[in-house]
Design a protein around this motif. Structure first.
Motif, mmCIF file in Angstrom:
data_model
loop_
_atom_site.group_PDB
_atom_site.id
_atom_site.type_symbol
_atom_site.label_atom_id
_atom_site.label_comp_id
_atom_site.label_asym_id
_atom_site.label_seq_id
_atom_site.Cartn_x
_atom_site.Cartn_y
_atom_site.Cartn_z
ATOM 1 N N THR A 1 12.054 23.116 -47.005
ATOM 2 C CA THR A 1 11.401 22.766 -45.736
ATOM 3 C C THR A 1 12.441 22.362 -44.696
ATOM 4 O O THR A 1 12.341 22.749 -43.517
ATOM 5 C CB THR A 1 10.406 21.617 -45.952
ATOM 6 O OG1 THR A 1 9.449 22.002 -46.941
ATOM 7 C CG2 THR A 1 9.672 21.288 -44.660
ATOM 8 N N ASP B 1 11.528 19.994 -50.544
ATOM 9 C CA ASP B 1 12.041 19.303 -49.361
ATOM 10 C C ASP B 1 13.258 20.019 -48.780
ATOM 11 O O ASP B 1 13.403 20.135 -47.561
ATOM 12 C CB ASP B 1 12.416 17.860 -49.711
ATOM 13 C CG ASP B 1 11.187 16.990 -49.933
ATOM 14 O OD1 ASP B 1 10.063 17.488 -49.737
ATOM 15 O OD2 ASP B 1 11.355 15.818 -50.319
ATOM 16 N N ARG C 1 9.661 10.563 -47.869
ATOM 17 C CA ARG C 1 9.148 11.138 -49.113
ATOM 18 C C ARG C 1 8.169 10.185 -49.793
ATOM 19 O O ARG C 1 7.171 10.599 -50.387
ATOM 20 C CB ARG C 1 10.327 11.483 -50.020
ATOM 21 C CG ARG C 1 10.009 11.733 -51.483
ATOM 22 C CD ARG C 1 8.863 12.669 -51.712
ATOM 23 N NE ARG C 1 9.168 14.071 -51.580
ATOM 24 C CZ ARG C 1 8.307 15.035 -51.899
ATOM 25 N NH1 ARG C 1 7.099 14.727 -52.355
ATOM 26 N NH2 ARG C 1 8.605 16.297 -51.727
ATOM 27 N N GLN D 1 0.624 18.175 -36.978
ATOM 28 C CA GLN D 1 1.371 16.953 -36.698
ATOM 29 C C GLN D 1 1.240 16.584 -35.217
ATOM 30 O O GLN D 1 1.200 17.457 -34.363
ATOM 31 C CB GLN D 1 2.859 17.138 -37.045
ATOM 32 C CG GLN D 1 3.121 17.527 -38.483
ATOM 33 C CD GLN D 1 2.823 16.410 -39.454
ATOM 34 O OE1 GLN D 1 3.029 15.245 -39.150
ATOM 35 N NE2 GLN D 1 2.324 16.770 -40.628
ATOM 36 N N SER E 1 5.001 20.787 -51.941
ATOM 37 C CA SER E 1 6.070 20.273 -51.099
ATOM 38 C C SER E 1 6.439 21.233 -49.978
ATOM 39 O O SER E 1 7.059 20.833 -48.996
ATOM 40 C CB SER E 1 7.324 19.980 -51.950
ATOM 41 O OG SER E 1 7.058 18.957 -52.888
ATOM 42 N N VAL F 1 5.688 24.674 -39.521
ATOM 43 C CA VAL F 1 5.896 23.438 -40.279
ATOM 44 C C VAL F 1 5.175 22.269 -39.612
ATOM 45 O O VAL F 1 4.605 21.404 -40.282
ATOM 46 C CB VAL F 1 7.397 23.134 -40.429
ATOM 47 C CG1 VAL F 1 7.612 21.771 -41.100
ATOM 48 C CG2 VAL F 1 8.091 24.228 -41.229
ATOM 49 N N ALA F 2 5.203 22.239 -38.274
ATOM 50 C CA ALA F 2 4.657 21.105 -37.522
ATOM 51 C C ALA F 2 3.159 21.194 -37.284
ATOM 52 O O ALA F 2 2.603 20.302 -36.635
ATOM 53 C CB ALA F 2 5.372 20.996 -36.178
ATOM 54 N N ARG G 1 6.711 12.767 -44.773
ATOM 55 C CA ARG G 1 7.742 13.720 -45.170
ATOM 56 C C ARG G 1 7.989 14.790 -44.112
ATOM 57 O O ARG G 1 9.144 15.059 -43.750
ATOM 58 C CB ARG G 1 7.316 14.378 -46.498
ATOM 59 C CG ARG G 1 8.385 15.210 -47.160
ATOM 60 C CD ARG G 1 7.854 15.710 -48.492
ATOM 61 N NE ARG G 1 6.710 16.590 -48.283
ATOM 62 C CZ ARG G 1 6.823 17.905 -48.087
ATOM 63 N NH1 ARG G 1 8.023 18.465 -48.057
ATOM 64 N NH2 ARG G 1 5.756 18.655 -47.924
ATOM 65 N N ILE G 2 6.926 15.419 -43.606
ATOM 66 C CA ILE G 2 7.090 16.517 -42.663
ATOM 67 C C ILE G 2 7.737 16.046 -41.351
ATOM 68 O O ILE G 2 8.691 16.671 -40.873
ATOM 69 C CB ILE G 2 5.742 17.221 -42.392
ATOM 70 C CG1 ILE G 2 5.237 17.898 -43.669
ATOM 71 C CG2 ILE G 2 5.891 18.257 -41.279
ATOM 72 C CD1 ILE G 2 6.164 18.950 -44.235
ATOM 73 N N PRO H 1 1.595 21.966 -47.868
ATOM 74 C CA PRO H 1 0.879 20.765 -48.326
ATOM 75 C C PRO H 1 -0.617 20.981 -48.522
ATOM 76 O O PRO H 1 -1.455 20.437 -47.817
ATOM 77 C CB PRO H 1 1.162 19.755 -47.208
ATOM 78 C CG PRO H 1 1.438 20.570 -46.000
ATOM 79 C CD PRO H 1 2.104 21.828 -46.489
ATOM 80 N N LEU I 1 11.300 17.496 -40.043
ATOM 81 C CA LEU I 1 11.384 18.098 -38.708
ATOM 82 C C LEU I 1 12.470 17.422 -37.881
ATOM 83 O O LEU I 1 13.260 18.092 -37.201
ATOM 84 C CB LEU I 1 10.037 17.982 -37.999
ATOM 85 C CG LEU I 1 8.936 18.963 -38.424
ATOM 86 C CD1 LEU I 1 7.593 18.521 -37.868
ATOM 87 C CD2 LEU I 1 9.266 20.380 -37.963
ATOM 88 N N CYS J 1 13.233 24.078 -41.075
ATOM 89 C CA CYS J 1 13.251 23.294 -39.840
ATOM 90 C C CYS J 1 14.576 23.433 -39.103
ATOM 91 O O CYS J 1 14.623 23.409 -37.866
ATOM 92 C CB CYS J 1 12.993 21.815 -40.153
ATOM 93 S SG CYS J 1 11.332 21.455 -40.755
#
Length: 216
Positions: free
Chosen positions: A74, A71, A117, A93, A30, A89-90, A123-124, A33, A128, A78
């Motif tokens: 994270t 979560d 989720r 993406q 989580s 984190v991104a 989720r990410i 990933p 964000l 963010c």
């Protein structure tokens, strides 16, 4: 013995080391990933059903706590981590995907936390968006806990079905893992198709959107 007592007694028992694996695997996956967290839950649920060496309730509890903690961590990164942490984190993406989720988040708030989720690759971008919009902790925490519980139950069901059908624990675990990965792949394909063919602007579903959720 209570559930807490059972967990404490079995934590160092070589035959039930699945408990720390479930918690650690889901928590790690989580945050970073690289672990298929759904497969961890499904395999543990299959093992619990087919052998009884794991308690299904504890598997659900630990899966929920691991997903929730991941979560929340994270989201904290963010929201407070700065540009470098956000880039980390991104990674991987797409910017247009993140912007799309941000717009959805403004309209739907906690509902998007739950959807993010439950849906693969959702989720990410949602976390964000929540961090960028300074979504309030008092709303994020219960929404993410509910989302983690629903997520854990959904993937545990696959494991329970596999464990109930196959008497061989290894086979049940393997089938549960493959089914989880297959479900994730199908949902990913469906999400990609939806992003390539978005609904036309002005459809009825866009007319009754909830009041936007402002920042804290």
């Amino acid at each position: 013995m209570t559930a807490a007592g059972t967990l404490a007694a079995s934590w160092t028992d070589g035959s039930t080391l699945g408990y720390p694996v479930v918690l650690g695997g889901v928590l790690l996956g989580s945050v970073v990933p690289v672990v298929p967290t759904g497969a961890v839950v499904g395999a543990a649920a299959a093992l619990a059903t087919s052998t009884g060496r794991l308690d299904l309730t504890l598997v659900l509890l630990l899966s929920t706590l691991g997903a929730w903690a991941g979560d929340v961590l994270t989201f904290a990164v963010c929201r407070y981590g700065g540009p470098a942490a956000l880039r980390w984190v991104a990674r991987g993406q797409h910017a247009d995907r993140i912007e799309e989720v941000r717009e959805q988040f403004r309209r739907h708030g906690w509902q998007i936390v739950i959807a993010g989720r439950l849906l693969p690759a959702g989720r990410i971008p949602v976390l964000l968006a929540a961090g960028a919009l300074a979504y309030p902790w008092r709303r994020l925490l219960p929404a993410s806990l509910l989302a983690a519980a629903l997520w854990a139950c959904a993937y545990a069901v696959i494991g329970v079905v596999s464990g109930g059908v196959f008497d061989n624990p290894l086979l049940a675990t393997l089938v549960a893992t493959l089914l989880v990965l297959l479900v994730g792949a199908v949902l990913n394909l469906a999400g990609a198709h939806r992003r390539r063919h978005p609904a036309p602007v002005g459809e009825p579903e866009d007319e009754d959107t909830p009041t936007p959720c402002g920042p804290a």
